[in-house]
Write an enzyme that holds these catalytic residues in place. Structure first.
Site, PDB file in Angstrom:
ATOM      1  N   HIS A 174       0.826  -1.205   0.000  1.00  0.00           N
ATOM      2  CA  HIS A 174       0.000   0.000   0.000  1.00  0.00           C
ATOM      3  C   HIS A 174       0.862   1.257   0.000  1.00  0.00           C
ATOM      4  CE1 HIS A 174       0.382   1.022   4.379  1.00  0.00           C
ATOM      5  NE2 HIS A 174       0.545  -0.276   4.502  1.00  0.00           N
ATOM      6  N   ASP A 176       6.321   1.272   6.530  1.00  0.00           N
ATOM      7  CA  ASP A 176       4.881   0.976   6.413  1.00  0.00           C
ATOM      8  C   ASP A 176       4.241   1.959   5.453  1.00  0.00           C
ATOM      9  OD1 ASP A 176       2.384  -0.036   6.842  1.00  0.00           O
ATOM     10  OD2 ASP A 176       2.165   0.716   8.871  1.00  0.00           O
ATOM     11  N   GLU A 223      -4.968   1.507   2.893  1.00  0.00           N
ATOM     12  CA  GLU A 223      -4.809   0.423   3.899  1.00  0.00           C
ATOM     13  C   GLU A 223      -4.876   0.944   5.322  1.00  0.00           C
ATOM     14  OE1 GLU A 223      -2.468  -2.472   6.459  1.00  0.00           O
ATOM     15  OE2 GLU A 223      -2.142  -0.348   6.119  1.00  0.00           O
ATOM     16  N   GLU A 224      -4.302   2.129   5.545  1.00  0.00           N
ATOM     17  CA  GLU A 224      -4.231   2.631   6.930  1.00  0.00           C
ATOM     18  C   GLU A 224      -5.586   3.068   7.473  1.00  0.00           C
ATOM     19  OE1 GLU A 224      -1.800   2.057   8.666  1.00  0.00           O
ATOM     20  OE2 GLU A 224       0.048   2.157   7.531  1.00  0.00           O
ATOM     21  N   GLU A 266       3.950  -6.074   3.462  1.00  0.00           N
ATOM     22  CA  GLU A 266       4.168  -5.291   4.677  1.00  0.00           C
ATOM     23  C   GLU A 266       5.573  -5.645   5.165  1.00  0.00           C
ATOM     24  OE1 GLU A 266       2.314  -3.008   6.100  1.00  0.00           O
ATOM     25  OE2 GLU A 266       0.268  -3.363   5.396  1.00  0.00           O
ATOM     26  N   HIS A 302       4.210   3.989  12.363  1.00  0.00           N
ATOM     27  CA  HIS A 302       3.229   4.838  13.062  1.00  0.00           C
ATOM     28  C   HIS A 302       3.857   5.609  14.226  1.00  0.00           C
ATOM     29  CE1 HIS A 302      -0.428   2.066  11.795  1.00  0.00           C
ATOM     30  NE2 HIS A 302       0.528   2.128  10.874  1.00  0.00           N
TER      31      HIS A 302
HETATM   32  C1  LIG Z   1       3.985  -2.039  10.447  1.00  0.00           C
HETATM   33  C2  LIG Z   1       2.612  -2.527  10.534  1.00  0.00           C
HETATM   34  O1  LIG Z   1       2.192  -2.986  11.576  1.00  0.00           O
HETATM   35  N1  LIG Z   1       1.891  -2.439   9.419  1.00  0.00           N
HETATM   36  C3  LIG Z   1       0.552  -2.848   9.305  1.00  0.00           C
HETATM   37  C4  LIG Z   1       0.268  -4.096  10.016  1.00  0.00           C
HETATM   38  C5  LIG Z   1       1.228  -5.229   9.813  1.00  0.00           C
HETATM   39  O2  LIG Z   1       2.082  -5.214   8.940  1.00  0.00           O
HETATM   40  O3  LIG Z   1       1.068  -6.196  10.579  1.00  0.00           O
HETATM   41  C6  LIG Z   1      -0.408  -1.799   9.848  1.00  0.00           C
HETATM   42  O4  LIG Z   1      -0.020  -0.917  10.572  1.00  0.00           O
HETATM   43  N2  LIG Z   1      -1.673  -1.934   9.511  1.00  0.00           N
HETATM   44  C7  LIG Z   1      -2.678  -1.068  10.075  1.00  0.00           C
HETATM   45  C8  LIG Z   1      -3.981  -1.277   9.384  1.00  0.00           C
HETATM   46  C9  LIG Z   1      -4.934  -0.203   9.783  1.00  0.00           C
HETATM   47  C10 LIG Z   1      -6.383  -0.513   9.548  1.00  0.00           C
HETATM   48  O5  LIG Z   1      -6.762  -1.552   9.042  1.00  0.00           O
HETATM   49  O6  LIG Z   1      -7.203   0.341   9.891  1.00  0.00           O
HETATM   50  C11 LIG Z   1      -2.794  -1.392  11.571  1.00  0.00           C
HETATM   51  O7  LIG Z   1      -3.116  -0.441  12.315  1.00  0.00           O
HETATM   52  O8  LIG Z   1      -2.553  -2.535  11.991  1.00  0.00           O
END
Ligand SMILES: CC(=O)N[C@@H](CC(=O)O)C(=O)N[C@@H](CCC(=O)O)C(=O)O
Length: 456
Positions: A150, A179, A213-214, A238, A424
């Site tokens: 993403h 990310d 995605e976020e 990811e 984040h």
């Molecule tokens: C670094 C990280 O955690 N990235 C992804 C999750 C992963 O790779 O396991 C991430 O931050 N995804 C978000 C998705 C947000 C959402 O669906 O609203 C998350 O907050 O987990």
């Protein structure tokens, strides 16, 4: 020529009123060279590579090319980080989409910049959703493989000026670099590597980079599910941890919304005439702060709150939002029930309290197909003298791999990207430069081997 299309549930009618507008590929930004960061890693990998492998000649080519591709990947990563692309920054997302599309086009893909009309509206879904970039590379074989990542980030427009891309030792820093801008760069340079190897034994190699995605992928979830259903293998890029762990499970994500109605009054002259919604909200949040059950992967954290209008007015309204994670959707039902029970206990009986729960994305669960593909990845890493974990339990992150898994019979493997940290975090996000070469080797081979029937 790049194509601009509209993505809806059904394939777009290219001849009707939805006929796509076309435009020329944007000129590729000039890449400024970055100092070489090819570290002693190359030497140590060289030793490790001496390990005997069944297909030694092609593997050696992949290794050599992966090393050559490190600097171009860093150049791409720098260019992507230098474009701000928060989930709600449509201009930024359009700009980065054009950048990605241009590069995939140069690699020979049939590239479309898609716009969505099929939006699954969540409580916080913005009016406009950013685009997605889709590229399809046609090969001579039959395997269907999709690579997803993403391009949106959690960061707000304007933060880039204080935190530009930078390299410090073996780490490359930048907002969204882990990310998930590394995921895009890793995909692009995996495709570049396959092209340099003149490898086309796959049937189709599809790339999909979405811009939402976020915010739980409201605009692109259905496209991801639909495209993934047609594939033999889905690789999601990811980031990975320091050990390069591949993930076969990710958390489901939910959100709780708490609303308190009180009564306003003069905060100095007649505070007793009001019902302070902020006091009630604070009471509710505190009594709901221990609902996590770490042993079952259930987490609830209050993250956003608002109340009041003026310093000298007792607030009549207060709201809070919590982030929830679970390994099974059913655990969210249990959590929602616990929240509904809690609000019955109020600090201020004259206040009114409501709680609402929303499931935002499902979890991804491991299956035999994903175990088999990830096991092959482990063997490929061993050729480099590196060990790699395959995780079957989610740790809290939720990803689009879960939407990809909804209807596919194929394998879905998450965490194909570079090792990184600090997602984040506002000021500490980086990727590990020494993970680039092993990761490119892995991703390239994980496309080549199933295409050549080497993964059962
Ligand atoms: C670094 C990280 O955690 N990235 C992804 C999750 C992963 O790779 O396991 C991430 O931050 N995804 C978000 C998705 C947000 C959402 O669906 O609203 C998350 O907050 O987990």
């Amino acid at each position: 020529m790049l194509r601009l299309l509209t993505a809806a549930k059904q394939p777009v009618n290219r001849r009707g009123t939805d006929r796509p507008r076309t435009h020329r590929s944007p000129p590729m930004p000039q890449s400024r060279p970055i100092r070489s960061f090819v570290r002693p890693l190359v030497a140590s990998l060289g030793l490790a590579f001496a390990a005997t492998v069944a297909n030694a000649a092609p593997a050696a080519d992949v290794r050599a090319l992966a090393q050559q591709e490190q600097q171009p990947l860093l150049d791409t990563l720098r260019d992507l980080v230098q474009i701000e692309s928060g989930s709600k920054d449509i201009d930024g997302l359009n700009q980065i989409a054009a950048r990605i599309a241009g590069q995939l086009k140069q690699l020979g893909g049939a590239v479309d910049i898609l716009q969505t009309t099929d939006i699954y509206r969540l409580d916080d879904t913005p009016e406009k959703i950013g685009p997605a970039v889709q590229a399809v590379f046609k090969g001579t074989g039959s395997a269907k493989i999709i690579l997803i990542a993403h391009m949106d980030t959690v960061y707000l427009k304007g933060m880039l000026k204080d935190q530009p891309f930078r390299i410090d030792g073996d780490k490359a820093y930048g907002l969204g670099i882990a990310d998930d801008k590394q995921g895009i760069a890793t995909i692009i340079h995996t495709v570049a590597l396959l092209q340099k190897l003149n490898f086309k034994d796959y049937g189709t190699l599809t790339v999909l980079i979405n811009g939402d995605e976020e915010i739980s992928s409201p605009g692109w979830r259905s496209t991801i599910t639909r495209l993934a259903a047609e594939q033999d293998t889905v690789f999601s890029f990811e980031g990975s941890d320091a050990n390069g762990t591949l993930r076969l499970a990710t958390s489901g994500i939910g959100s709780a919304y708490l609303t308190v109605h009180g009564k306003s009054s003069h905060a100095g002259a007649r505070p007793e005439g009001g019902v302070n919604a902020l006091y009630e909200l604070s009471h509710q949040v505190l009594q709901m702060k221990d609902l996590s059950k770490p042993e079952q992967g259930l987490k609830l954290n209050w993250t956003v709150s608002k109340s009041g209008t003026n310093r000298n007015v007792i607030p009549a309204e207060a709201t809070a939002q919590a982030d929830a994670r679970a390994l099974k959707v059913a655990d969210f039902d249990e959590l929602e029930k616990a929240l509904q029970d809690k609000i019955k206990n109020r600090l201020l009986p004259d206040s009114k309290v409501d709680v609402k729960f929303e499931v935002r994305r499902p979890p991804l669960e491991a299956n035999d197909a994903s175990r088999s593909v990830a096991g092959h990845g482990k063997a490929i890493y061993q050729e480099l003298g590196l060990s790699m974990n395959v995780a079957e339990r989610a740790t809290g992150g939720g990803t689009d791999a879960a939407f990809a898994a909804l209807k596919t019979k194929g394998a879905v493997v998450e965490g194909m990207g570079l090792s990184g940290f600090g997602a984040h975090s506002n000021d500490a996000e980086y990727v590990q430069i020494n993970s680039i070469v092993p990761r490119l080797y892995l991703t390239t081979r994980m496309i080549m081997d199933p295409s050549d029937g080497k993964v059962k």
